[in-house]
Design an enzyme around this catalytic site. Structure first.
Site, mmCIF file in Angstrom:
data_model
loop_
_atom_site.group_PDB
_atom_site.id
_atom_site.type_symbol
_atom_site.label_atom_id
_atom_site.label_comp_id
_atom_site.label_asym_id
_atom_site.label_seq_id
_atom_site.Cartn_x
_atom_site.Cartn_y
_atom_site.Cartn_z
ATOM 1 N N PRO A 2 1.752 0.698 3.037
ATOM 2 C CA PRO A 2 0.809 0.378 2.573
ATOM 3 C C PRO A 2 -0.635 0.739 3.596
ATOM 4 C CG PRO A 2 2.265 -1.231 3.154
ATOM 5 C CD PRO A 2 2.591 -0.124 2.642
ATOM 6 N N GLU A 3 -1.371 1.679 3.305
ATOM 7 C CA GLU A 3 -2.915 1.546 4.447
ATOM 8 C C GLU A 3 -4.174 1.060 3.920
ATOM 9 O OE1 GLU A 3 -3.532 6.381 4.769
ATOM 10 O OE2 GLU A 3 -1.216 5.777 3.996
ATOM 11 N N HIS A 96 15.535 -8.689 -0.797
ATOM 12 C CA HIS A 96 15.100 -7.708 0.900
ATOM 13 C C HIS A 96 14.245 -9.112 1.640
ATOM 14 C CE1 HIS A 96 17.377 -4.546 1.278
ATOM 15 N NE2 HIS A 96 16.756 -3.704 -0.030
ATOM 16 N N ARG A 117 12.409 -2.259 5.058
ATOM 17 C CA ARG A 117 13.031 -1.016 5.936
ATOM 18 C C ARG A 117 12.858 -2.210 7.748
ATOM 19 N NH1 ARG A 117 10.871 4.379 3.793
ATOM 20 N NH2 ARG A 117 10.154 3.222 2.100
#
Length: 285
Positions: A2-3, A96, A117
DNA sequence: CCTAGAACCTGCGAGC
DNA sequence: TGCTCGCAGGTTCTAG
């Protein structure tokens, strides 16, 4: 990964599905997901309960949910692999799943922060007079912000003793640009990533900024970029801007301008993609 | 103060 | 089959 465009897509999803709802209870399932909330997960959960969520805001890759009448906001960063999902209560927990937020209403959905992550996370912070969480005061305005100052950016950019891609990724100079859109804007500008910022003229900076804005706007139009199943927007739909990328991930493929095979170079523990013909390296290193 | 580079984290795929 | 290793990279921390 994601940007700015992907984060904005998520912000819009939150505005649609989460704004104006009151928090009932919060479950923190992984401490690392709230590591920026220094008082810890229990404190985070306790402080959110009972508060009504306002309209979500964003600056660069950060977004935040203001708590109405509390002078505080829930700050969110997706990191590399974070997702904010609005799911029905009965949907099975994601592998997650890190944080769950339940609401005090009958809509039947909850907000979930899922992050493989765990580079991303949520935290609660006081906001300043403009509603900005205090911990991101050092983050520059992003190029899609109407108050972004092009002239000030040019001056600060030139003052840096660094190279163009490093400067684009420096969130205190311009926010929202990550590795992918930096490579795309540099390809469009025909600039090598190691060109020093010091030699930039005002028109050259303006052209680069224009390409940054164009590529981000195009991505926003199609709902964000997705390279694998990690990124989905707030409703679980994948973006598809990756089909439109001209540089990132195209090692060995022909440059869409001149046909020369694109190259990948290790750079700052990651990669830079560029056309060796259109984007000539500077003479002096 | 400034800049460069490492560390953090986990799943996946390539190679052996 | 199962192991190791490189890779993905935004942000923060540390070294110089």
């Amino acid at each position: 990964m994601p940007e700015l465009p992907e984060v904005e897509v998520v912000r819009r999803g939150l505005e649609r599905w989460v704004a104006h709802r009151t928090v009932d209870a919060v479950e923190v399932l992984h401490p690392r997901a709230v590591r920026r909330h220094l008082a810890g997960g229990e404190d985070f959960a306790r402080r959110l309960a009972g508060h009504r969520i306002g309209v979500p805001s964003r600056r660069g890759k950060y977004m935040w949910l203001p708590l109405e009448d509390a002078g505080q906001a829930v700050l969110a960063h997706l990191g590399m692999s974070g997702q904010l999902l609005v799911q029905p209560h009965e949907a099975p927990d994601e592998k997650h799943l890190r944080i769950r937020v339940r609401f005090d209403d009958e809509l039947g959905t909850e907000l979930r922060f899922v992050d493989q992550r765990t580079f991303g996370g949520l935290s609660l912070h006081p906001v300043d007079a403009e509603g900005l969480p205090d911990v991101i005061a050092h983050i520059a305005r992003d190029p899609l912000d109407p108050l972004f100052d092009d002239e000030a950016f040019h001056q600060a950019f030139r003052r840096r003793r660094t190279t163009v891609k490093r400067a684009l990724l420096d969130q205190s100079l311009i926010s929202g640009v990550g590795n992918i859109y930096a490579d795309e804007a540099l390809w469009r500008s025909r600039l090598h990533y190691e060109r020093p910022t010091s030699g930039f003229t005002r028109p050259r900076t303006a052209e680069l900024l224009g390409h940054v804005r164009d590529v981000m706007s195009a991505a926003l139009d199609v709902g964000g970029t997705s390279f694998d199943s990690l990124y989905v927007n707030v409703n679980g739909e994948s973006g598809y801007f990756d089909r439109s990328l001209d540089a990132y991930g195209r090692e060995g493929l022909p440059c869409r301008r001149c046909g020369t095979p694109m190259r990948r170079r290790p750079w700052m523990n990651r990669s830079s993609y560029f056309c060796p013909r259109c984007q000539r390296p500077p003479r002096v290193r």
